[in-house]
Design an enzyme around this catalytic site. Sequence first.
Site, short mmCIF file in Angstrom:
data_model
loop_
_atom_site.label_atom_id
_atom_site.label_comp_id
_atom_site.label_asym_id
_atom_site.label_seq_id
_atom_site.Cartn_x
_atom_site.Cartn_y
_atom_site.Cartn_z
N LYS B 76 10.72 5.74 19.70
CA LYS B 76 11.32 5.37 20.13
C LYS B 76 11.53 6.76 21.56
O LYS B 76 12.17 7.93 20.98
CB LYS B 76 12.22 4.25 19.76
CG LYS B 76 13.00 3.78 20.88
CD LYS B 76 14.48 3.80 20.37
CE LYS B 76 15.57 2.56 21.67
NZ LYS B 76 16.94 1.69 20.51
N SER B 151 17.18 -3.25 22.33
CA SER B 151 16.91 -2.19 22.82
C SER B 151 15.62 -1.24 23.08
O SER B 151 15.19 -0.84 24.12
CB SER B 151 18.05 -0.67 23.39
OG SER B 151 17.94 -0.04 22.34
N SER B 175 19.88 -3.17 18.21
CA SER B 175 18.37 -2.54 18.76
C SER B 175 17.23 -2.67 18.57
O SER B 175 16.26 -2.32 18.39
CB SER B 175 18.90 -1.43 19.41
OG SER B 175 19.88 -2.19 21.15
#
Lengths: 481, 494
Positions: B76, B151, B175
């Site tokens: 990420k 997210s 998330s």
Amino acid sequence: MEWEVVIGLETHTQLKTKTKIFSGASTTYGAEPNTQACEVSIALPGVLPVLNKQAVECAIQFGLAIDADIAPRSVFARKNYFYPDLPKGYQISQYELPVVGKGKLTIQVPPGKNTEAYEKTIHITRAHLEEDAGKSVHGAVEGMSGIDLNRAGTPLLEIVTEPDMRSAAEAVAYAKKLHELVQWIGICDGNMQEGSFRCDVNVSVRPKGTEKLGTRREIKNLNSFKFMQQAIEYETQWQIDTLEDGGKIQQATVLFNPDTGETRAMRSKEEANDYRYFPDPDLLPLIVTEEDKARVKATMPELPEAMKARFEADYGLSTYDAAALTASRTMADYFVSVVQAGAEAKPAANWMMGALSAKLNAEEKATADSPVSALQLAQLLKRIQDNTISNNAAKQVFEALWLGEGEVDEIIATKGLKQESDSGAIEAIIDGVLAANPAMVEEFKAGKEKAFNALVGQAMKASKGKANPAQVNEILKKKLT
Amino acid sequence: MINSSLNTLSQMLASKQISSVEMTNTFLARIQQYNPSINAYIALDEQKTLAQAQAADAKIAAGNAEPLTGIPFAQKDIFCAKGWKTTCGSKMLANFVAPYDAHVISQFDAVGAVNLGKTNMDEFAMGSSNETSYFGGVKNPWDFDRVPGGSSGGSAAAVAARLCAAATGTDTGGSIRQPASLCGFTGLKPTYGLVSRYGMIAFASSLDQAGPMAKSAEDCALMMNVMAGFDARDSTSLNRPKEDYTRGLSGVTGDQPLKGLRIGLPKEYFAEGLEASVAKVVQEAIAEYRKLGAETVEISLPNSHLSIPVYYVLAPAEASSNLSRYDGVRYGHRAAEYDDLMDMYMKSRAEGFGAEVKRRILIGTYVLSAGYYDAYYLKAQQIRRLIVQDFTEAFKQCDIIMGPTAPSTAFKAGEKADDPVAMYLQDVYTIATNLAGLPGMSIPAGFAPSHLGKPLPVGLQLIGNYFDEARMLDVAHAYQQVSDWHTHMPVGLE
């Protein structure tokens, strides 16, 4: 109307740690800009603070030294504001729960024009750990401002007093005492030029005899005791004048200009930031256990107050002498060294506060930089004690030591200062003096005491100053009565 | 191969059936093929990636292979990786190249894993659909009209579309788990403090936690072995003995492997607001658990309804302060023209941050302001303790809590983009675990038919007690032994 000034101090003490309070970057002063700024100092995305244990120990030491409550649990908070030298956009400080709580410090206020010297206890409200900001550098590059983050994250202990002081003299005495204490316990190098010890002074005035505090103005960043004295005196008078002219004092932050000797408002408090303090979620509460305190205490030097009491008890020194000798750690250490090297305590104290202090003051030297070492002074005092030299001769030896002309015995020998203590030899000299001065002898016998002193003088002169004055006195007295 | 477990990939590498370079190239080729439409990755660097693969091959050849050596992962874009652009999905950091490695990155590097690239995400991890990313939205591989969740939307899409062997994510309010639910894979948010946050760009420091996003519980366990562990650079990192998260997996096979396990079903998680089709799939999965020997008990988390209000006070408060460092002074976006310092701050931040980030900075600044602090921030902290208390009570009656991960399946792009409250409700079942610091997990539990035909994945949420990750992984693994939802791949991406 008679006015009274009320003063409180906030002092930023830079702690003598090797690394910064929340990172491993060095705290050494004077490096090239931004060479001591690690990723934490720069506040890169993703970095986190880790508390420096040494900084905590410094705070505990200070708390113990002022007999304060040390919080078993204190909390780091974020003080949020934008400034280019504040890389994270917040300063990590302690807000609601500081590590050091209420404590006290006893100060010696020196005599003034119309006042005697006196002692006073100043109450300390709190002391908390926080990080310093960086520095803005203007003009290094034409038309640009630069940021140097070497100082960002340097550990500070902010020490806050109650509004206990009632004159510039008291404020300066407190600041000096604090300055000495933090160096004494070794948590701060005390270097005011480099900003290691900076004072903010809150000043207000009120009609004498009233309780209610007047509106205060804060004089920021004073880095010398002289400026502090001047700034407070100016500010006090300014406030009194303003009030007497029917004006009002606005709460404000002011700066002192050493060139003009004036204080001037920087910003008014109404424009002050809302700092939006909240506990820093990146740091756990700081826990200080009884064991932590005991461990720190064991490493601490004897404190000035304890040492002062000990000097009075063990050496029979007066309170005044003991206080003077414990006014600084180096002074006290010097004294202890002199005594440990075999000199008697009282003469040691007298010489330190007399000849040595005079010389140091005249040449603006610190005790630590004295050309006459403690061992040399002890040797000199021993030579007075064992009657090798007179007090007068000792003064000459001291001068020579100061100039680095050699060791004590060497100087006595080269300068021929050894005292004559052979009573036979002295008697012979006195006999000569008496024979040569019949008139003086007559005068003495007629009751003129002064004549005796004159005869002593003559004997000393005849011995070229080397005769032991006590022996001269004794023998002369015997001969004349 | 692309659908293989990490263990299988590891064995393939060990037996020299395939090299890390070949395996990596296979994924890079898929990325080249599908990423332009899916937009899962926002930074790729083939040279760096292949250099790591070569180094991994050398490590394997030298006999120094560890379980994840040579396996390609997606990271990420919230993790700083030295020499990589690290943007956190924001224009503010669009040109920021990290000069250091986050703890998570260096842990993967240390075992010789390969970094395929940085994945797309909601800006500063603020969002539940990946639509707040400066680099554009991400397609849900199961239905390109729909969002992958957020997210960690890029990592989610990369795992679901098999554009990586597995990925990392972070979870502040859901998330990792909500995208795992919406994209049909297994995601774990560990106990707060288990994975170091060092180098992970902060959103809300007291809630942020990194975790694995992978196909199966077994894969997550292997990744946890690499990711978890004490790190002195994070003061909230927990100093606990190293654990082997795979240790119990082999023990949950057989007839009734979960006999004696008490599953708590919070009545508040099955009430109004949960889509019927999601509820049905979740109930079916729970029925399966009963077959595995577990018993279920109804429990109550009475303060559940306060999770979202509390979260949207605390998370923005911390974020408003965490994001103050983006001021245009030292790095990141600075406005091209400005009049003075204040103007530079205002223009740089106005240009550099997107609308959702600004909204949260405003909320956070407001709740911390003098005069509002007690009513909002302090009150929220008090309620946070009540929420913790709810879980403490619940775990007296059960060993693990189960329920839906998200109230719905993947929704259409744009559907909630203009309705922040509707968007925030996506995390209604996940936020409480962040507030309590508990571990939470989402595992594929089946599919719900969508109105236009394409079936959409549904996640089952598992919430464990503190440090109970190993048991949660065992419980998830037991289910994955008798179900195959976690092996399904989106149609058309084979």
